[in-house]
Design a protein around this motif. Structure first.
Motif, PDB file in Angstrom:
ATOM      1  N   LEU A   1       9.317  74.685  79.720  1.00 52.37           N
ATOM      2  CA  LEU A   1       9.396  73.253  80.434  1.00 52.37           C
ATOM      3  C   LEU A   1      10.652  73.116  80.762  1.00 52.37           C
ATOM      4  CD1 LEU A   1       6.765  71.434  78.476  1.00 52.37           C
ATOM      5  CD2 LEU A   1       6.628  71.985  80.872  1.00 52.37           C
ATOM      6  N   GLU A   2      11.542  73.224  79.953  1.00 56.08           N
ATOM      7  CA  GLU A   2      13.223  72.900  80.249  1.00 56.08           C
ATOM      8  C   GLU A   2      13.866  73.825  81.154  1.00 56.08           C
ATOM      9  OE1 GLU A   2      15.018  73.337  76.204  1.00 56.08           O
ATOM     10  OE2 GLU A   2      14.074  71.678  75.589  1.00 56.08           O
ATOM     11  N   ASN A   3      13.337  74.938  81.550  1.00 59.15           N
ATOM     12  CA  ASN A   3      13.836  75.900  82.596  1.00 59.15           C
ATOM     13  C   ASN A   3      12.604  76.163  83.571  1.00 59.15           C
ATOM     14  OD1 ASN A   3      16.383  76.947  81.283  1.00 59.15           O
ATOM     15  ND2 ASN A   3      14.930  76.981  79.672  1.00 59.15           N
ATOM     16  N   ASP A   4      12.128  75.005  84.089  1.00 58.54           N
ATOM     17  CA  ASP A   4      10.706  75.102  84.861  1.00 58.54           C
ATOM     18  C   ASP A   4      10.865  75.576  86.309  1.00 58.54           C
ATOM     19  OD1 ASP A   4       7.916  74.966  84.878  1.00 58.54           O
ATOM     20  OD2 ASP A   4       8.136  72.963  85.887  1.00 58.54           O
ATOM     21  N   THR A   5      12.118  75.793  86.692  1.00 56.26           N
ATOM     22  CA  THR A   5      12.645  76.143  88.066  1.00 56.26           C
ATOM     23  C   THR A   5      13.068  77.689  88.111  1.00 56.26           C
ATOM     24  OG1 THR A   5      14.646  75.315  87.880  1.00 56.26           O
ATOM     25  CG2 THR A   5      13.068  73.971  88.780  1.00 56.26           C
ATOM     26  N   ASP A   6      13.129  78.204  86.868  1.00 57.81           N
ATOM     27  CA  ASP A   6      13.414  79.709  86.651  1.00 57.81           C
ATOM     28  C   ASP A   6      12.242  80.258  86.238  1.00 57.81           C
ATOM     29  OD1 ASP A   6      14.628  82.131  85.764  1.00 57.81           O
ATOM     30  OD2 ASP A   6      16.626  81.076  85.742  1.00 57.81           O
ATOM     31  N   GLU A   7      11.751  81.278  87.113  1.00 59.25           N
ATOM     32  CA  GLU A   7      10.816  82.119  86.868  1.00 59.25           C
ATOM     33  C   GLU A   7      11.036  83.061  85.858  1.00 59.25           C
ATOM     34  OE1 GLU A   7       7.148  84.158  89.357  1.00 59.25           O
ATOM     35  OE2 GLU A   7       9.396  84.296  90.283  1.00 59.25           O
ATOM     36  N   SER A   8      12.119  83.704  85.660  1.00 61.51           N
ATOM     37  CA  SER A   8      12.567  84.659  84.718  1.00 61.51           C
ATOM     38  C   SER A   8      12.294  83.951  83.554  1.00 61.51           C
ATOM     39  CB  SER A   8      13.684  85.272  84.989  1.00 61.51           C
ATOM     40  OG  SER A   8      14.067  86.367  83.875  1.00 61.51           O
TER      41      SER A   8
ATOM     42  N   MET B   1       3.793  70.826  91.249  1.00 61.34           N
ATOM     43  CA  MET B   1       3.386  71.557  90.010  1.00 61.34           C
ATOM     44  C   MET B   1       4.426  72.558  89.805  1.00 61.34           C
ATOM     45  SD  MET B   1       0.102  74.331  89.648  1.00 61.34           S
ATOM     46  CE  MET B   1      -1.165  73.005  89.586  1.00 61.34           C
ATOM     47  N   GLY B   2       5.108  72.948  88.712  1.00 63.23           N
ATOM     48  CA  GLY B   2       6.135  73.723  88.195  1.00 63.23           C
ATOM     49  C   GLY B   2       5.783  75.480  88.027  1.00 63.23           C
ATOM     50  N   ILE B   3       6.545  75.900  87.622  1.00 65.77           N
ATOM     51  CA  ILE B   3       6.393  77.448  87.305  1.00 65.77           C
ATOM     52  C   ILE B   3       5.739  77.651  86.167  1.00 65.77           C
ATOM     53  CG2 ILE B   3       7.312  79.646  87.025  1.00 65.77           C
ATOM     54  CD1 ILE B   3       9.756  78.678  88.599  1.00 65.77           C
ATOM     55  N   THR B   4       6.004  76.815  85.046  1.00 66.17           N
ATOM     56  CA  THR B   4       5.156  76.992  83.742  1.00 66.17           C
ATOM     57  C   THR B   4       3.572  76.433  83.953  1.00 66.17           C
ATOM     58  OG1 THR B   4       7.029  75.959  82.558  1.00 66.17           O
ATOM     59  CG2 THR B   4       5.013  75.757  81.432  1.00 66.17           C
ATOM     60  N   ALA B   5       3.402  75.519  85.046  1.00 62.10           N
ATOM     61  CA  ALA B   5       1.978  75.171  85.200  1.00 62.10           C
ATOM     62  C   ALA B   5       1.095  76.299  85.768  1.00 62.10           C
ATOM     63  CB  ALA B   5       1.874  73.824  85.750  1.00 62.10           C
ATOM     64  N   ASP B   6       2.130  76.952  86.734  1.00 66.86           N
ATOM     65  CA  ASP B   6       1.198  78.081  87.531  1.00 66.86           C
ATOM     66  C   ASP B   6       1.054  79.090  86.713  1.00 66.86           C
ATOM     67  OD1 ASP B   6       1.565  76.660  89.881  1.00 66.86           O
ATOM     68  OD2 ASP B   6       3.407  77.655  90.554  1.00 66.86           O
ATOM     69  N   VAL B   7       1.848  79.709  85.597  1.00 66.05           N
ATOM     70  CA  VAL B   7       1.731  80.681  84.707  1.00 66.05           C
ATOM     71  C   VAL B   7       0.654  80.382  84.030  1.00 66.05           C
ATOM     72  CG1 VAL B   7       2.794  82.305  83.086  1.00 66.05           C
ATOM     73  CG2 VAL B   7       4.107  81.391  84.686  1.00 66.05           C
ATOM     74  N   LEU B   8       0.598  79.202  83.430  1.00 67.78           N
ATOM     75  CA  LEU B   8      -0.677  78.907  82.468  1.00 67.78           C
ATOM     76  C   LEU B   8      -2.065  78.813  83.334  1.00 67.78           C
ATOM     77  CD1 LEU B   8       0.826  75.902  80.593  1.00 67.78           C
ATOM     78  CD2 LEU B   8       0.543  78.219  79.585  1.00 67.78           C
ATOM     79  N   ASP B   9      -2.005  78.471  84.428  1.00 67.99           N
ATOM     80  CA  ASP B   9      -2.965  78.392  85.402  1.00 67.99           C
ATOM     81  C   ASP B   9      -3.379  80.058  85.602  1.00 67.99           C
ATOM     82  OD1 ASP B   9      -3.352  75.923  85.820  1.00 67.99           O
ATOM     83  OD2 ASP B   9      -2.763  76.042  87.942  1.00 67.99           O
TER      84      ASP B   9
ATOM     85  N   ALA C   1       5.229  76.031  69.971  1.00 65.83           N
ATOM     86  CA  ALA C   1       5.752  74.701  70.690  1.00 65.83           C
ATOM     87  C   ALA C   1       7.128  74.818  71.349  1.00 65.83           C
ATOM     88  CB  ALA C   1       5.842  73.812  69.503  1.00 65.83           C
ATOM     89  N   ASP C   2       8.158  75.618  70.223  1.00 66.95           N
ATOM     90  CA  ASP C   2       9.459  75.795  70.815  1.00 66.95           C
ATOM     91  C   ASP C   2       9.546  76.392  72.101  1.00 66.95           C
ATOM     92  OD1 ASP C   2      10.376  74.453  68.602  1.00 66.95           O
ATOM     93  OD2 ASP C   2      10.998  76.001  67.448  1.00 66.95           O
ATOM     94  N   ALA C   3       8.657  77.552  72.091  1.00 71.33           N
ATOM     95  CA  ALA C   3       8.680  78.350  73.426  1.00 71.33           C
ATOM     96  C   ALA C   3       8.112  77.607  74.633  1.00 71.33           C
ATOM     97  CB  ALA C   3       7.631  79.778  73.217  1.00 71.33           C
TER      98      ALA C   3
ATOM     99  N   PRO D   1       0.455  71.581  80.821  1.00 73.84           N
ATOM    100  CA  PRO D   1       1.821  72.216  80.197  1.00 73.84           C
ATOM    101  C   PRO D   1       2.433  71.227  78.998  1.00 73.84           C
ATOM    102  CG  PRO D   1       2.257  72.611  82.525  1.00 73.84           C
ATOM    103  CD  PRO D   1       0.975  71.863  82.364  1.00 73.84           C
ATOM    104  N   VAL D   2       2.328  69.955  79.411  1.00 70.22           N
ATOM    105  CA  VAL D   2       2.773  69.027  78.434  1.00 70.22           C
ATOM    106  C   VAL D   2       1.794  68.670  77.308  1.00 70.22           C
ATOM    107  CG1 VAL D   2       3.791  66.581  78.169  1.00 70.22           C
ATOM    108  CG2 VAL D   2       4.246  67.948  79.990  1.00 70.22           C
ATOM    109  N   GLY D   3       0.584  68.866  77.898  1.00 66.84           N
ATOM    110  CA  GLY D   3      -0.555  68.576  76.825  1.00 66.84           C
ATOM    111  C   GLY D   3      -0.543  69.676  75.610  1.00 66.84           C
ATOM    112  N   LEU D   4      -0.336  70.750  76.304  1.00 62.31           N
ATOM    113  CA  LEU D   4      -0.460  72.071  75.234  1.00 62.31           C
ATOM    114  C   LEU D   4       0.661  71.937  74.358  1.00 62.31           C
ATOM    115  CD1 LEU D   4      -1.831  74.727  74.347  1.00 62.31           C
ATOM    116  CD2 LEU D   4      -0.591  75.934  76.328  1.00 62.31           C
ATOM    117  N   HIS D   5       1.976  71.572  74.815  1.00 67.41           N
ATOM    118  CA  HIS D   5       3.188  71.343  73.849  1.00 67.41           C
ATOM    119  C   HIS D   5       2.890  70.353  72.942  1.00 67.41           C
ATOM    120  CE1 HIS D   5       7.000  69.540  72.943  1.00 67.41           C
ATOM    121  NE2 HIS D   5       7.435  70.990  72.667  1.00 67.41           N
TER     122      HIS D   5
END
Length: 336
Positions: free
Chosen positions: A272-279, A1-9, A265-267, A218-222
């Protein structure tokens, strides 16, 4: 699970419906449905909307349902009868359920909404006071679905609220769970606006169309945001997925809603493109969920990274390492 998924959780944790208020809404809807039992020609009742589709978010606002009349007992009602309008039968139902509901909720009041009786209960549950909207529906002689009132025009319109719930609950348990999570997040995004642009039902229809099996949240929401934005950009309407009612209508001008959807969508794509960069993820998702994702965290992480790049000591707390009091020295390249 990536950072995007964690934040959405984390966002989902913030928007989850209060279980006591959710249970209260279900009980109130059941009470109102049961109270309609004495209505002449009643065929059945049903639950609908977010409560039945399991997509309610905080605060728990209402429970939606309906009572279905057998048109054979009301030959004059509706377009397939003698075009008798719905106002009188709705008033009769209000008179019937009011005293019965007040036996349990003395402060309850009965009004009429666009589709039928609306019941307020005057009994908050954890500072939430869910209402009940009950649609008065009439079976159809031809075609699918039901006739439901439009009390603003005192006419009847075709719809299929029972079929919509069945459709949204029809897929397997895993994709259904993902889709429900996506719908809840989309609803939270939509409700942040002073004037929401889309109905909850239309968001659910878009999720049904654009969220495919195998997608995560995350992909589904996008996919929902991007697919809906593309549809509006091509000036296409969203039809009723069951083909019973008219095309779904937006709550705001199409250009406004299109811009909102494309920005979201763009955000999401950027996160997702920067999913390993928390900032970067926090900065991107703050543009989607500004009420729920703290942009200050992304600034703090960026500032800490910048300090490290300048080879200055950085306090551990600045990197989010709670409970650690040490100062972390900057790293040096070999030979520095």
């Amino acid at each position: 699970m990536g950072i995007t998924a964690d934040v959405l959780d984390d966002v989902r944790t913030q928007i989850d419906a209060d279980p006591d208020a959710l249970g209260g809404a279900r009980n109130r809807l059941r009470l109102v449905r049961d109270a309609s039992a004495g209505l002449y020609g009643r065929l059945r009742t049903y639950a609908s909307g977010s409560l039945a589709a399991h997509t309610m978010i905080n605060p728990v606002s209402d429970g939606d349902g309906g009572v279905v009349l057998d048109r054979r007992f009301y030959p004059a009602l509706g377009p397939e009868g003698r075009d008798e309008p719905p106002f009188e039968i709705v008033a009769e139902l209000c008179d019937l359920i009011g005293p019965l509901v007040r036996e349990q909720y003395p402060n309850a009041r009965i009004y009429t909404s666009k589709r039928g009786p609306k019941v307020t209960f005057g009994a908050p549950v954890n500072n939430q006071n869910p209402t009940v909207d009950l649609v008065v529906a009439l079976t159809r002689k031809e075609g699918g679905g039901l006739w439901i009132p439009n009390l603003k025009k005192n006419t009847w319109e075709p719809s299929d609220p029972e079929g919509h719930v069945a459709l949204l609950n029809s897929v397997g348990s895993s994709p259904r769970s993902i889709r429900r999570k996506v719908i809840r997040l989309a609803k939270a995004w939509n409700m942040q606006f002073v004037f929401p642009g889309v109905s909850s039902f239309q968001l659910s229809v878009w999720a049904h169309e654009f969220v495919e099996q195998g997608m995560g949240v995350p992909v589904g929401l996008h996919a929902l945001f991007s697919g809906a934005a593309s549809r509006l950009e091509s000036h296409q309407a969203t039809p009723d997925p069951l083909g019973v009612s008219a095309n779904l209508k937006l709550l705001r001008p199409a250009d406004d809603v299109r811009r909102r959807l494309r920005k979201a969508a763009d955000a999401l794509a950027e996160a997702l493109e920067n999913d390993t960069d928390e900032s970067d993820v926090y900065a991107a998702l703050n543009r989607v969920f500004w009420n729920y994702v703290d942009s200050e965290k992304s600034r703090g992480l960026a500032a800490a990274a910048q300090s490290l790049s300048r080879r200055q000591p950085v306090a551990a707390a600045a990197l989010g390492l709670s409970g650690i009091t040490a100062t972390i020295p900057p790293t040096r390249s070999y030979g520095g």
